[in-house]
Design an enzyme around this catalytic site. Structure first.
Site, PDB file in Angstrom:
ATOM      1  N   SER A  35       2.138   0.392   3.902  1.00 42.67           N
ATOM      2  CA  SER A  35       0.777   0.859   4.081  1.00 42.67           C
ATOM      3  C   SER A  35       0.542   2.156   3.309  1.00 42.67           C
ATOM      4  CB  SER A  35       0.482   1.021   5.579  1.00 42.67           C
ATOM      5  OG  SER A  35      -0.901   1.143   5.812  1.00 42.67           O
ATOM      6  N   ASP A 121      -2.732 -10.225   7.147  1.00 41.62           N
ATOM      7  CA  ASP A 121      -3.003  -8.785   7.184  1.00 41.62           C
ATOM      8  C   ASP A 121      -4.496  -8.534   6.999  1.00 41.62           C
ATOM      9  OD1 ASP A 121      -3.094  -6.007   6.872  1.00 41.62           O
ATOM     10  OD2 ASP A 121      -1.194  -5.955   5.775  1.00 41.62           O
ATOM     11  N   HIS A 155      -0.273  -6.731   9.613  1.00 45.50           N
ATOM     12  CA  HIS A 155       0.082  -5.465   8.989  1.00 45.50           C
ATOM     13  C   HIS A 155       1.328  -4.865   9.644  1.00 45.50           C
ATOM     14  CE1 HIS A 155      -1.008  -2.150   6.361  1.00 45.50           C
ATOM     15  NE2 HIS A 155      -0.808  -1.293   7.340  1.00 45.50           N
TER      16      HIS A 155
END
Length: 249
Positions: A35, A121, A155
């Site tokens: 991320s 995601d 995610h």
């Protein structure tokens, strides 16, 4: 089996840290992140490409995606891939390289790049990650780029046996997907690695070290960093064997 010293810089608040020791490193670095850590890894890779041999990138976007704008960082660079102009990012990269603000982009050609995006995601959508791929393909030999888009993960960091459900977001952002992302990334970068067994345990030491000594001009907090970090040192490295350095963001 190759030895790795894993260095992790922290943003939290820690106590009991010790001075970081000296180890017999081979002089090169690899980097990875999830991320925002993936965005950071790309920045580091491009800026320091003389010494970075590869990057493992999980759920992130291309270099200079935000262009200094928080709105762009939390908008286009997470969920609006059609708003990301890769050509303009390449132009800015070359400008930085011409000015000596980042290393020459020619260094990137032989880097190994691993890119992962979970197909479920919705935080950093796969389209943004594919813009990261487009950016790298302008500089890196195609054979050195590996992409994974077919794991049905949300995610988080994919593992083969630990964490929450692969299909459900959890606060640790570690997903049990039957897929060892850390191993796959490092094996792509270095090759010839032995896949770890979940029952084997660790053969080294996880050390909490003082990183305040590396911030001479201002306190670590000025840079959004803590006074402490973690480093995992395999037993072979502790005994003086030459090891690779991997930085996890």
């Amino acid at each position: 089996m190759k030895g790795f010293a894993f260095l992790l810089a922290l943003v939290g608040f820690c106590h009991g840290q010790v001075k970081l020791g000296s180890y017999n490193l081979d002089g090169t670095v690899s980097v990875s992140g999830l991320s925002s850590g993936s965005f950071m890894a790309v920045q580091f890779h491009v800026a320091q490409s003389r010494k970075v041999v590869g990057a493992g990138l999980f759920a992130g976007g291309p270099f200079y995606c935000a262009k200094g704008s928080m709105m762009t960082a939390t908008g286009a660079c997470m969920s609006m891939p059609t708003s990301i102009d890769v050509n303009s990012l390449k132009t800015q990269t070359q400008s930085y390289a011409n000015s000596g603000l980042v290393d020459p982009v020619s260094n990137l050609a032989n880097s190994k790049v691993y890119i992962f995006s979970g197909s479920r995601d919705t935080t950093v959508v796969p389209g943004v990650v594919k813009k990261q791929e487009d950016y790298y393909r302008a500089y890196v030999n195609s054979a050195n780029i590996r992409t994974v888009y077919d794991v049905a993960a949300v995610h988080g960091m994919p593992t083969d046996s630990y964490g929450g459900s692969c299909a459900l977001t959890n606060m640790e952002y570690i997903n049990n997907c039957g897929y060892n992302g850390a191993y796959e990334a490092l094996n792509h970068i270095y090759g010839g690695l032995q896949k770890p067994s979940s029952s084997a345990g660790l053969s080294g030491q996880l050390i909490l070290y003082d990183q305040s000594e590396y911030f001479k001009l201002a306190p670590a907090s000025t840079y959004g960093m803590d006074t402490a970090g973690y480093v995992y040192v395999p037993s072979s490295c502790q005994s003086g064997a030459k090891c690779n350095l991997h930085i996890k963001n």
